[in-house]
Design an enzyme around this catalytic site. Sequence first.
Site, short mmCIF file in Angstrom:
data_model
loop_
_atom_site.label_atom_id
_atom_site.label_comp_id
_atom_site.label_asym_id
_atom_site.label_seq_id
_atom_site.Cartn_x
_atom_site.Cartn_y
_atom_site.Cartn_z
N SER A 57 48.88 -2.47 81.64
CA SER A 57 47.91 -2.53 82.70
C SER A 57 48.41 -3.63 83.68
O SER A 57 49.46 -3.37 84.71
CB SER A 57 46.62 -3.24 82.03
OG SER A 57 45.51 -3.38 83.04
N ASP A 99 41.91 7.77 80.82
CA ASP A 99 41.98 6.30 81.45
C ASP A 99 41.20 6.10 82.70
O ASP A 99 41.15 6.82 83.51
CB ASP A 99 43.31 5.90 81.78
CG ASP A 99 43.53 4.44 81.70
OD1 ASP A 99 42.50 3.68 82.22
OD2 ASP A 99 44.73 3.89 81.45
N HIS A 115 42.58 3.66 78.24
CA HIS A 115 43.40 2.49 78.65
C HIS A 115 44.05 1.68 77.58
O HIS A 115 44.88 1.44 77.39
CB HIS A 115 42.50 1.66 79.57
CG HIS A 115 43.23 0.80 80.38
ND1 HIS A 115 43.94 0.98 81.32
CD2 HIS A 115 43.62 -0.73 80.38
CE1 HIS A 115 44.59 0.16 82.15
NE2 HIS A 115 44.30 -1.00 81.66
#
Length: 395
Positions: free
Chosen positions: A170, A338, A371
């Site tokens: 991320s 995601d 995610h």
Amino acid sequence: MANSFSILLLVALLCVSAARTKPQSIGNVDGGICKSLVETQGYPCQEHKVTTEDGYILGLQRIPAGKSAGNETAAKLPVLLHHGILMDASAWLLNSPDKALAFILADNGFDVWLANSRGTVSSRGHKTLTPLYPAYWDWSWDQLAAYDLPALFAYVNNQTGQKLHYVGHSLGTLTALAAFSQEKLLNLLRSAALLTPIAYLGQMSSLFIRILMDLFLSEKLKLLGLHEVPNGETQELVEFICKTPGVDCSDLLATITGPNCCLSSASKAALFKNFPQSTATKNMIHLSQMVRMGTLEMYDYGNEDTNMEHYKQPTPPVYNMANIPKDVPLFLSYGGRDALSDVNDVGLLLDNLKDHDKDKLVVEYIEDYAHMDFIMSVNANQLVYDPLLAFFKLH
């Protein structure tokens, strides 16, 4: 409508709670992550401190060997793992050793280093400031790319005498990509694995985060003097909401990050023991600028004069992903569900890398991953980490 209202209410409560919260204790609790999350699993662990050029003192944990291996590290290649926003190094330790990347790397003969961004529990020190001062929080991810990563890379290199592999998740991918685009860190890098890569955020589909970003842009937050978000009481609020009848925290996580396919109840419980970690309001504003504008630029101070003071130009400089050298070994893994690292935004990044050397770029797409699956999924060891290990062994 009801769902949107409940999300908005939750975000408002988080902001109010953070505004009222007293700052956390300064500095790292000695042996915190090592003692609570690594040594308990039978692995050796060391706590290190790294000071950045702008004075921040970062906590860095080292797992020098696997559970059954010796403690000799001279021949081991170092790997630096960097977490995403509102998390810390515990992000890599949420599953059992056979399913958590940090332990898997250690058991496969790597010298594992776990980074913690400035402002998190392990990294709240500074040479002259404390988190009580607004100046301590005067940074965005620009500074993570410009100061934190170079300091961490240099420290690991000095300790090991080796170039390092890098794994980011991320925000840990965004800061690395920004640095690579400026041709920083490359002299100390072997290869980089970017899980849920973020360069662009303009097509992000998470309604929760879009509402949150809009709130953080409000001038009212500046009037409140809110420089650090979230904070101690915010975690208590999240835990309280999770215990409310009818509220399923796995659904809350899905609302924020997308419908993760394969998280265990144990890993989710471990996540919420360490989440959320603190970051700077300025960092959240910078990310919100990316969401709203779809751009990949340095922090925008909102007027040409102030931008001129900082950048000597009226608009923020752009991070050009096409400037990443074509021979940098990159492993990119992203998911079809995601809600933060949207497939269309990843597509923009891949367009910028279209001329990358084919033998130096590995792209992996997992259709049913969201995610958090990339660091928490019970089958990430097979779907993500096995290919990642194979990539590292090539470089």
